[in-house]
Enzyme design. Structure first.
Site, mmCIF file in Angstrom:
data_model
loop_
_atom_site.group_PDB
_atom_site.id
_atom_site.type_symbol
_atom_site.label_atom_id
_atom_site.label_comp_id
_atom_site.label_asym_id
_atom_site.label_seq_id
_atom_site.Cartn_x
_atom_site.Cartn_y
_atom_site.Cartn_z
ATOM 1 C CE LYS A 1 -2.049 1.796 3.547
ATOM 2 N NZ LYS A 1 -1.880 3.390 3.441
ATOM 3 N N GLY B 1 2.387 4.576 0.581
ATOM 4 C CA GLY B 1 2.242 5.312 1.782
ATOM 5 C C GLY B 1 2.507 4.526 3.230
ATOM 6 C CB CYS B 2 2.202 0.728 3.923
ATOM 7 S SG CYS B 2 2.910 -0.258 5.286
ATOM 8 N NE ARG B 3 4.517 5.290 10.025
ATOM 9 C CZ ARG B 3 4.286 5.780 10.964
ATOM 10 N NH1 ARG B 3 5.147 6.554 11.767
ATOM 11 N NH2 ARG B 3 3.088 5.105 11.615
#
Length: 143
Positions: A9, A11-13
């Protein structure tokens, strides 16, 4: 060096850190937005291998956190049907190298599979936002 198909996903860190570790380890990463794939039960199922069904589900997904979806109560067909309809329920990342597929990022398992550098990046499996009300900046309300 491996060519890794990596479903994330954006933007998922943790997905960002996982990709960085793979690249630092000499692998090529082809990243795709997990939400934009035309998943079917047949295309998803191979990523989960012999893992228990509850481990297929993203524990940080909004529907799981809200109690709407209880991973431990799902059977295989129910879990697959839910994930096909809502890709945020899929435990990330999904990865493939050749014909071998997996879900999640267990560092020891990935190291045994394709090799990783020795540095310890900390916990890159558990969503750092899971214990807080923080949402990823990329998309409010999405885990």
């Amino acid at each position: 060096m491996a060519d890794v198909l990596f479903f994330e996903k954006p933007g998922c860190r943790n997905n960002t850190r996982q990709k960085a570790l793979l690249i630092a380890s000499g692998h090529r990463v082809e990243a795709h937005d997990i939400r934009q794939q035309p998943w079917t039960a047949e295309t998803l199922r191979p990523y989960f291998g012999d893992k228990p069904v509850a481990q297929w589900i993203n524990p940080a997904a909004p529907r799981v956190k809200a109690g709407e979806v209880r991973p431990e109560a799902l059977d295989e067909s129910e879990a697959l049907a839910l994930m096909v309809k809502d890709a945020l329920l899929i435990r990330r990342p999904l990865m493939a190298v050749g014909q071998t597929k997996t879900c999640g990022f267990d560092r020891a398992a990935v190291n045994a599979w394709i090799g990783l550098i020795a540095q310890d990046p900390g916990d890159i499996e558990t969503c750092p936002s899971q214990a807080t009300n923080h949402r990823c900046a990329e998309e409010p309300g999405a885990a």
